[in-house]
Design an enzyme around this catalytic site. Structure first.
Site, PDB file in Angstrom:
ATOM      1  N   ASP A  97      18.754  46.106  32.360  1.00  0.00           N
ATOM      2  CA  ASP A  97      19.747  45.087  32.698  1.00  0.00           C
ATOM      3  C   ASP A  97      19.043  43.798  33.102  1.00  0.00           C
ATOM      4  O   ASP A  97      18.340  43.761  34.116  1.00  0.00           O
ATOM      5  CB  ASP A  97      20.613  45.606  33.854  1.00  0.00           C
ATOM      6  N   CYS A 108      25.960  40.579  29.820  1.00  0.00           N
ATOM      7  CA  CYS A 108      26.042  42.038  29.876  1.00  0.00           C
ATOM      8  C   CYS A 108      27.157  42.633  29.023  1.00  0.00           C
ATOM      9  O   CYS A 108      26.905  43.395  28.089  1.00  0.00           O
ATOM     10  CB  CYS A 108      26.225  42.493  31.319  1.00  0.00           C
ATOM     11  N   LYS A 162      25.269  52.181  34.162  1.00  0.00           N
ATOM     12  CA  LYS A 162      26.227  51.073  34.200  1.00  0.00           C
ATOM     13  C   LYS A 162      27.158  51.089  32.988  1.00  0.00           C
ATOM     14  O   LYS A 162      26.713  51.205  31.855  1.00  0.00           O
ATOM     15  CB  LYS A 162      25.454  49.744  34.246  1.00  0.00           C
ATOM     16  N   HIS A 215      30.598  48.757  32.657  1.00  0.00           N
ATOM     17  CA  HIS A 215      30.937  47.331  32.524  1.00  0.00           C
ATOM     18  C   HIS A 215      31.687  47.018  31.228  1.00  0.00           C
ATOM     19  O   HIS A 215      31.511  45.959  30.630  1.00  0.00           O
ATOM     20  CB  HIS A 215      29.673  46.461  32.625  1.00  0.00           C
ATOM     21  N   ASP A 224      19.830  44.347  27.734  1.00  0.00           N
ATOM     22  CA  ASP A 224      21.136  43.865  27.285  1.00  0.00           C
ATOM     23  C   ASP A 224      21.130  42.373  27.022  1.00  0.00           C
ATOM     24  O   ASP A 224      21.942  41.856  26.248  1.00  0.00           O
ATOM     25  CB  ASP A 224      22.233  44.233  28.288  1.00  0.00           C
ATOM     26  N   ASN A 225      20.234  41.643  27.662  1.00  0.00           N
ATOM     27  CA  ASN A 225      20.072  40.202  27.446  1.00  0.00           C
ATOM     28  C   ASN A 225      18.767  39.781  28.107  1.00  0.00           C
ATOM     29  O   ASN A 225      18.062  40.607  28.703  1.00  0.00           O
ATOM     30  CB  ASN A 225      21.252  39.392  28.016  1.00  0.00           C
ATOM     31  N   LYS A 269      19.189  34.241  30.299  1.00  0.00           N
ATOM     32  CA  LYS A 269      20.531  34.804  30.345  1.00  0.00           C
ATOM     33  C   LYS A 269      21.597  33.696  30.333  1.00  0.00           C
ATOM     34  O   LYS A 269      21.439  32.678  30.978  1.00  0.00           O
ATOM     35  CB  LYS A 269      20.678  35.654  31.603  1.00  0.00           C
TER      36      LYS A 269
END
Length: 543
Positions: A31, A71, A125, A127, A285-286, A301
């Site tokens: 993350d 995310c 996670k 989300h 994720d980024n 990000k």
């Protein structure tokens, strides 16, 4: 010894019979991990990631693995194989009390794998929506879910703001969610908990059945927290010259703890005899925000410059025909769905639930043999006509006042980030298009988050704010304009070639309409305004 006893054709038959089985799939997501926050990228010398480095160097390092800039959109694309424009998540991250989630008509990755005989377990996670129980993980294909529903939480109290968000869920015999909120885990570090549960799942697994393990760590998302004994173990070489010395030490330690966890997961697979038939994928994720390093890339990000969307990624598997190399082919986060679908032997047209059109492509031959697979990736598209937001009127008016322009000097909207916040610029005042075709990358429109560059040393104020090429602090800026980069020679995205190659700009702009037609319309964003999503100090579905 076997090779001296059996002829080559027989050997090939034996090898192929081993790999004709459905592979175990272990998908690990970090993350907000920076491109330069791992050793295998070749630039980082101050964060310890020996387990990730070994797997990456012995597997296939992905040079051009594109994700979304935040995310939720990345995770949606990962779970569906579809661009965020199709799922509605092009609007950005989910808020904790928002009545939105992945549509129930979507066939998620665990659901697709489960119908092909996989045992499916999720850790970490989510989300992707939790306003109804139907949107939660064990209703979307996971047999079990151990972790959180929301975007972030305290690593020890497991609270998101004032509410606990940590559960150990499954379905009962009647298909109802058993919501086991783990208050008893308060005080235990969540990264360790996620690793421990993953190891336990592997140890208890019947290796004759294919396993899908989705391990979505929260490291290194804020808040930056780490056990002091681990800080002393892993971060003693972090320079005291860094502006936020203590924060950087914790940030680095969080990554090293995650790395240690990955090592334990791999050891468990080996001890169980499952590693030889496992495909292990690791990705962020980024890109990193202001706490990490995305060197040599520009931005981070929330930005569609490469530092925000080019992830530190690799695949490791004994099933790979070619390994120990850097794969420079273009890949996208949606591709894992298509690839796993092929490996699992799924026949989407044979199932009762219709399979929605996916954007990902099967990249196994690209990974295993280095063969080319795709030459185009949509980074993002925002179109105000595709959303209705009662709170965004002023910002939409700003966006419409500065339409898409080919004038590269048209940076008319150039307000500091905080001054744009009242207009909700990141969510509403956006009308832009970002795409890559071969080595060309186009970003054009209004509401573009303009980022600077990070330095190469990893020992400067880059962890507090981005810097320009002269080392001066470079505030985030919202601009309108057109940027064209040739990534084959300009990985840092310093040279805007839009005025020099108008034919390329036109060619890429001509692709926009076909994507606009795929955008899912978003009505007004709705929220729980009465506090009913927080019950007895626990975040729960409320609709």
């Amino acid at each position: 010894m076997l090779g001296t006893l059996l002829p080559l054709p027989v050997l090939l038959i034996l090898v192929n019979s081993v790999y004709s089985k459905q592979p175990h799939i272990v998908l690990i997501v970090a993350d907000d991990l920076g491109y330069n926050d791992v050793g295998f990228r070749g630039f980082n010398t101050f964060i310890s990631t020996p387990n990730l480095d070994k797997l990456a160097n012995e597997g296939v390092i992905l040079e051009n693995h594109i994700v979304s800039a935040t995310c939720s959109p990345s995770r949606t694309s990962l779970m569906t194989g579809r661009y965020a424009i199709r799922t509605g998540f092009w609007k950005g991250n989910l808020k904790r009390n928002e009545e939105f989630g992945l549509g129930l008509d979507e066939t998620l990755m665990p659901e697709m794998l489960k119908r092909n005989g996989y045992r499916t377990h999720g850790v970490g996670k989510w989300h992707l929506g939790m306003f109804t129980w139907e949107h939660t993980p064990v209703k979307r294909g996971f047999e079990t879910w151990f972790g959180m529903y929301l975007a972030e939480q305290n690593y020890y109290s497991h609270k998101s703001v004032e509410g606990i968000d940590f559960r150990d869920n499954y379905l009962d015999a009647d298909g109802n969610v058993v919501d086991n909120v783990r208050r008893d885990l308060e005080g235990q570090y969540s990264t360790h908990l996620f690793t421990n549960r993953s190891v336990e799942l592997i140890q208890a697994h019947d290796q004759n059945e294919p396993l899908f393990l989705y391990l979505a760590y929260t490291s290194v998302h804020t808040p930056h927290q780490a056990p002091q004994e681990d800080v002393e173990k892993y971060a003693m070489n972090i320079s005291a010259n860094i502006t936020d010395f203590l924060m950087r030490k914790k940030y680095s330690t969080m990554i090293s703890i995650m790395d240690e966890g990955v090592g334990r997961v791999v050891d468990a697979l080996k001890q169980k005899g499952m590693m030889e038939n496992t495909v292990l994928v690791f990705t962020s994720d980024n890109g990193a925000g202001l706490s990490g390093s995305n060197y040599p890339l520009r931005g981070g990000k929330r930005s569609f410059f490469e530092g925000g969307v080019r992830a530190a990624s690799f695949v490791y598997s004994p099933r790979l025909e070619k390994s120990g190399y850097i794969n420079k082919n273009l890949h996208h986060v949606t591709d894992w769905y298509a690839t796993f679908q092929k490996l699992a032997g799924d026949k989407p047209n044979l199932h009762q639930k219709p399979q929605l059109e996916i954007d990902g492509v099967d990249i196994w031959s690209s990974l295993s043999k280095g063969e080319p697979c795709r030459d185009e990736v949509l980074y993002e598209l925002r179109d105000p006509s595709k959303r209705l937001d009662s709170t965004g009127k002023d910002a939409r008016d700003v966006a419409r006042a500065y339409p898409v322009s080919l004038n590269t000097s048209s940076t008319t909207i150039q307000l500091p980030y905080d001054e744009m916040r009242p207009l909700k610029a990141l969510n509403y005042a956006q009308d832009f298009f970002a795409i890559r075709w071969k080595n060309w990358k186009l970003i054009t429109g209004t509401g573009i988050t303009l980022h600077g560059w990070t330095s190469s040393t990893g020992q400067t104020d880059e962890y507090e704010q981005f810097t320009d090429e002269s080392g001066n602090l470079h505030d985030w800026t919202i601009v309108s304009g057109t940027f064209l980069f040739d990534l084959s020679v300009d990985i840092r995205e310093k040279n805007n070639l839009a005025d020099d190659y108008p034919d390329v700009v036109k060619k890429l702009l001509n692709k926009r309409q076909s994507y606009v037609e795929k955008v899912k319309f978003i009505s007004e964003r709705k929220y729980d305004k009465h506090g009913i999503s927080l019950v007895d100090g626990v975040w729960k579905p409320w609709v």
